[in-house]
Design a protein around this motif. Structure first.
Motif, PDB file in Angstrom:
ATOM      1  N   LEU A  84       0.727  -1.399  -0.155  1.00  0.00           N
ATOM      2  CA  LEU A  84      -0.019   0.114  -0.088  1.00  0.00           C
ATOM      3  C   LEU A  84       0.927   1.206  -0.062  1.00  0.00           C
ATOM      4  CD1 LEU A  84      -2.857  -1.148   2.589  1.00  0.00           C
ATOM      5  CD2 LEU A  84      -2.936  -0.819   0.090  1.00  0.00           C
ATOM      6  N   ARG A  85       1.976   1.181   0.820  1.00  0.00           N
ATOM      7  CA  ARG A  85       2.874   2.486   0.884  1.00  0.00           C
ATOM      8  C   ARG A  85       3.406   2.667  -0.560  1.00  0.00           C
ATOM      9  NH1 ARG A  85       7.651   2.604   5.205  1.00  0.00           N
ATOM     10  NH2 ARG A  85       5.968   3.167   6.463  1.00  0.00           N
ATOM     11  N   GLY A  86       3.897   1.579  -1.367  1.00  0.00           N
ATOM     12  CA  GLY A  86       4.507   1.661  -2.601  1.00  0.00           C
ATOM     13  C   GLY A  86       3.570   2.303  -3.562  1.00  0.00           C
ATOM     14  N   LYS A  87       2.176   1.829  -3.547  1.00  0.00           N
ATOM     15  CA  LYS A  87       1.176   2.547  -4.389  1.00  0.00           C
ATOM     16  C   LYS A  87       1.121   3.996  -4.170  1.00  0.00           C
ATOM     17  CE  LYS A  87      -1.362  -1.868  -5.143  1.00  0.00           C
ATOM     18  NZ  LYS A  87      -2.694  -2.679  -4.740  1.00  0.00           N
ATOM     19  N   ALA A  88       1.026   4.279  -2.529  1.00  0.00           N
ATOM     20  CA  ALA A  88       0.837   5.651  -2.350  1.00  0.00           C
ATOM     21  C   ALA A  88       1.749   6.418  -2.842  1.00  0.00           C
ATOM     22  CB  ALA A  88       0.462   5.690  -0.918  1.00  0.00           C
ATOM     23  N   ILE A  89       3.312   5.930  -2.737  1.00  0.00           N
ATOM     24  CA  ILE A  89       4.236   6.820  -3.093  1.00  0.00           C
ATOM     25  C   ILE A  89       4.157   6.945  -4.645  1.00  0.00           C
ATOM     26  CG2 ILE A  89       6.863   6.702  -3.476  1.00  0.00           C
ATOM     27  CD1 ILE A  89       6.637   5.490  -0.582  1.00  0.00           C
ATOM     28  N   ALA A  90       3.906   5.886  -5.528  1.00  0.00           N
ATOM     29  CA  ALA A  90       3.768   5.853  -6.786  1.00  0.00           C
ATOM     30  C   ALA A  90       2.831   7.069  -7.433  1.00  0.00           C
ATOM     31  CB  ALA A  90       3.578   4.548  -7.433  1.00  0.00           C
ATOM     32  N   LEU A  91       1.594   6.987  -6.703  1.00  0.00           N
ATOM     33  CA  LEU A  91       0.739   8.034  -7.040  1.00  0.00           C
ATOM     34  C   LEU A  91       1.013   9.257  -6.763  1.00  0.00           C
ATOM     35  CD1 LEU A  91      -2.743   6.334  -5.767  1.00  0.00           C
ATOM     36  CD2 LEU A  91      -2.105   6.654  -8.137  1.00  0.00           C
ATOM     37  N   HIS A  92       1.777   9.620  -5.577  1.00  0.00           N
ATOM     38  CA  HIS A  92       2.478  10.970  -5.095  1.00  0.00           C
ATOM     39  C   HIS A  92       3.439  11.328  -6.240  1.00  0.00           C
ATOM     40  CE1 HIS A  92       4.236  13.728  -2.472  1.00  0.00           C
ATOM     41  NE2 HIS A  92       3.184  14.255  -2.591  1.00  0.00           N
ATOM     42  N   SER A  93       4.143  10.397  -6.702  1.00  0.00           N
ATOM     43  CA  SER A  93       5.404  10.743  -7.604  1.00  0.00           C
ATOM     44  C   SER A  93       4.546  11.162  -9.102  1.00  0.00           C
ATOM     45  CB  SER A  93       6.139   9.460  -8.059  1.00  0.00           C
ATOM     46  OG  SER A  93       6.852   9.212  -6.811  1.00  0.00           O
ATOM     47  N   GLN A  94       3.351  10.579  -9.234  1.00  0.00           N
ATOM     48  CA  GLN A  94       2.683  10.794 -10.611  1.00  0.00           C
ATOM     49  C   GLN A  94       2.150  12.305 -10.619  1.00  0.00           C
ATOM     50  OE1 GLN A  94      -0.245   7.885 -11.192  1.00  0.00           O
ATOM     51  NE2 GLN A  94       1.334   6.252 -12.142  1.00  0.00           N
ATOM     52  N   VAL A  95       1.551  12.511  -9.451  1.00  0.00           N
ATOM     53  CA  VAL A  95       1.069  14.089  -9.077  1.00  0.00           C
ATOM     54  C   VAL A  95       2.345  15.087  -9.346  1.00  0.00           C
ATOM     55  CG1 VAL A  95       0.135  15.342  -7.232  1.00  0.00           C
ATOM     56  CG2 VAL A  95      -0.838  13.285  -7.640  1.00  0.00           C
ATOM     57  N   ILE A  96       3.427  14.717  -8.651  1.00  0.00           N
ATOM     58  CA  ILE A  96       4.433  15.415  -8.854  1.00  0.00           C
ATOM     59  C   ILE A  96       4.913  15.735 -10.168  1.00  0.00           C
ATOM     60  CG2 ILE A  96       6.911  15.932  -8.159  1.00  0.00           C
ATOM     61  CD1 ILE A  96       6.424  14.679  -5.557  1.00  0.00           C
ATOM     62  N   ASN A  97       5.152  14.365 -11.093  1.00  0.00           N
ATOM     63  CA  ASN A  97       5.383  14.465 -12.587  1.00  0.00           C
ATOM     64  C   ASN A  97       4.443  15.444 -13.213  1.00  0.00           C
ATOM     65  OD1 ASN A  97       7.722  13.034 -12.222  1.00  0.00           O
ATOM     66  ND2 ASN A  97       6.509  11.173 -12.554  1.00  0.00           N
ATOM     67  N   GLU A  98       3.163  15.168 -13.010  1.00  0.00           N
ATOM     68  CA  GLU A  98       2.246  16.079 -13.763  1.00  0.00           C
ATOM     69  C   GLU A  98       2.152  17.661 -13.387  1.00  0.00           C
ATOM     70  OE1 GLU A  98       0.089  15.323 -16.141  1.00  0.00           O
ATOM     71  OE2 GLU A  98       1.069  12.986 -16.178  1.00  0.00           O
ATOM     72  N   PHE A  99       2.618  17.967 -12.147  1.00  0.00           N
ATOM     73  CA  PHE A  99       2.647  19.243 -11.598  1.00  0.00           C
ATOM     74  C   PHE A  99       3.918  19.910 -12.265  1.00  0.00           C
ATOM     75  CE2 PHE A  99       4.718  22.083  -8.875  1.00  0.00           C
ATOM     76  CZ  PHE A  99       3.714  23.302  -8.660  1.00  0.00           C
ATOM     77  N   CYS A 100       5.148  19.045 -12.317  1.00  0.00           N
ATOM     78  CA  CYS A 100       6.304  19.501 -13.208  1.00  0.00           C
ATOM     79  C   CYS A 100       5.863  19.847 -14.571  1.00  0.00           C
ATOM     80  CB  CYS A 100       7.367  18.664 -12.962  1.00  0.00           C
ATOM     81  SG  CYS A 100       7.899  18.713 -11.216  1.00  0.00           S
ATOM     82  N   LYS A 101       5.215  18.971 -15.133  1.00  0.00           N
ATOM     83  CA  LYS A 101       4.750  19.166 -16.620  1.00  0.00           C
ATOM     84  C   LYS A 101       3.884  20.396 -16.760  1.00  0.00           C
ATOM     85  CE  LYS A 101       4.773  14.381 -18.271  1.00  0.00           C
ATOM     86  NZ  LYS A 101       4.057  13.100 -18.828  1.00  0.00           N
ATOM     87  N   SER A 102       3.145  20.858 -15.908  1.00  0.00           N
ATOM     88  CA  SER A 102       2.103  21.825 -16.049  1.00  0.00           C
ATOM     89  C   SER A 102       3.114  23.264 -15.931  1.00  0.00           C
ATOM     90  CB  SER A 102       0.842  21.682 -15.192  1.00  0.00           C
ATOM     91  OG  SER A 102       1.366  21.734 -13.750  1.00  0.00           O
ATOM     92  N   ILE A 103       3.889  23.213 -15.228  1.00  0.00           N
ATOM     93  CA  ILE A 103       4.744  24.589 -14.832  1.00  0.00           C
ATOM     94  C   ILE A 103       6.016  24.685 -15.749  1.00  0.00           C
ATOM     95  CG2 ILE A 103       3.805  24.707 -12.712  1.00  0.00           C
ATOM     96  CD1 ILE A 103       6.671  23.962 -11.563  1.00  0.00           C
ATOM     97  N   GLY A 104       6.220  23.588 -16.362  1.00  0.00           N
ATOM     98  CA  GLY A 104       7.377  23.478 -17.255  1.00  0.00           C
ATOM     99  C   GLY A 104       8.638  23.196 -16.619  1.00  0.00           C
ATOM    100  N   ALA A 105       8.834  22.498 -15.642  1.00  0.00           N
ATOM    101  CA  ALA A 105       9.919  22.274 -14.816  1.00  0.00           C
ATOM    102  C   ALA A 105      10.680  21.364 -15.500  1.00  0.00           C
ATOM    103  CB  ALA A 105       9.455  22.081 -13.541  1.00  0.00           C
ATOM    104  N   ASP A 106      12.169  21.450 -15.316  1.00  0.00           N
ATOM    105  CA  ASP A 106      13.093  20.426 -15.929  1.00  0.00           C
ATOM    106  C   ASP A 106      13.079  19.220 -14.733  1.00  0.00           C
ATOM    107  OD1 ASP A 106      14.496  21.853 -13.957  1.00  0.00           O
ATOM    108  OD2 ASP A 106      16.491  21.976 -15.235  1.00  0.00           O
ATOM    109  N   THR A 107      14.160  18.397 -15.383  1.00  0.00           N
ATOM    110  CA  THR A 107      14.205  17.147 -14.485  1.00  0.00           C
ATOM    111  C   THR A 107      14.830  17.601 -13.209  1.00  0.00           C
ATOM    112  OG1 THR A 107      14.624  15.856 -16.772  1.00  0.00           O
ATOM    113  CG2 THR A 107      15.120  14.679 -14.864  1.00  0.00           C
ATOM    114  N   LYS A 108      15.958  18.318 -13.264  1.00  0.00           N
ATOM    115  CA  LYS A 108      16.538  18.412 -12.114  1.00  0.00           C
ATOM    116  C   LYS A 108      15.714  19.229 -11.029  1.00  0.00           C
ATOM    117  CE  LYS A 108      21.010  20.522 -10.754  1.00  0.00           C
ATOM    118  NZ  LYS A 108      22.256  21.016 -11.010  1.00  0.00           N
ATOM    119  N   GLN A 109      14.771  19.930 -11.327  1.00  0.00           N
ATOM    120  CA  GLN A 109      13.846  20.674 -10.456  1.00  0.00           C
ATOM    121  C   GLN A 109      12.618  19.595  -9.882  1.00  0.00           C
ATOM    122  OE1 GLN A 109      12.385  23.675 -13.181  1.00  0.00           O
ATOM    123  NE2 GLN A 109      13.562  25.441 -11.914  1.00  0.00           N
ATOM    124  N   LYS A 110      12.517  18.652 -10.868  1.00  0.00           N
ATOM    125  CA  LYS A 110      11.465  17.489 -10.386  1.00  0.00           C
ATOM    126  C   LYS A 110      12.226  16.634  -9.608  1.00  0.00           C
ATOM    127  CE  LYS A 110      10.792  14.313 -13.393  1.00  0.00           C
ATOM    128  NZ  LYS A 110      10.430  13.265 -14.445  1.00  0.00           N
TER     129      LYS A 110
END
Length: 122
Positions: free
Chosen positions: A78-104
């Motif tokens: 369950l913890r692994g799934k929660a961390i994966a979902l949170h990482s997806q949220v962070i990735n989508e957020f970075c895409k929406s603001i145009g952040a590069d890989t280092k910032q992500k």
């Protein structure tokens, strides 16, 4: 006794070279050195992956009780799934603001540190 060196190595062998140079001392040295030297297996402590904030943080008691109720294996799934979902949220957020890989990567590290402080990783 003169020893000559050829392209293939020492004539008379390496032992005769030492014998002719060191005389009786070589024989005594050869007897004192063991024929087989065993390489001992080094003892190495297993690395401990433990949270420095174990039991600390606002949500740590809830995490510990949940782990005891559902079991360690299921809890880690369950913890692994929660961390994966949170990482997806962070990735989508970075895409929406145009952040590069280092910032992500910096945001992901920050999320992990905050999770440790709040007790989610207890």
């Amino acid at each position: 006794m003169a020893i000559s060196i050829s392209a293939t190595g020492f004539k008379g062998g390496l032992g005769s070279c030492f014998h002719s140079v060191a005389g009786e001392e070589y024989g005594m040295l050869a007897k004192s050195v063991p024929k087989h030297v065993g390489a001992g297996k080094g003892v190495r402590a297993q690395p401990m992956m433990k949270n420095v904030n174990e039991g600390k943080g606002l949500f740590a008691p809830v995490v510990v009780v949940t782990r005891q109720i559902v079991g360690k294996r299921r809890f880690n799934q369950l913890r692994g799934k929660a961390i994966a979902l949170h990482s997806q949220v962070i990735n989508e957020f970075c895409k929406s603001i145009g952040a590069d890989t280092k910032q992500k990567q910096g945001l992901i590290r920050l999320a992990k540190k905050n999770g440790e402080r709040l007790g989610f990783l207890a």
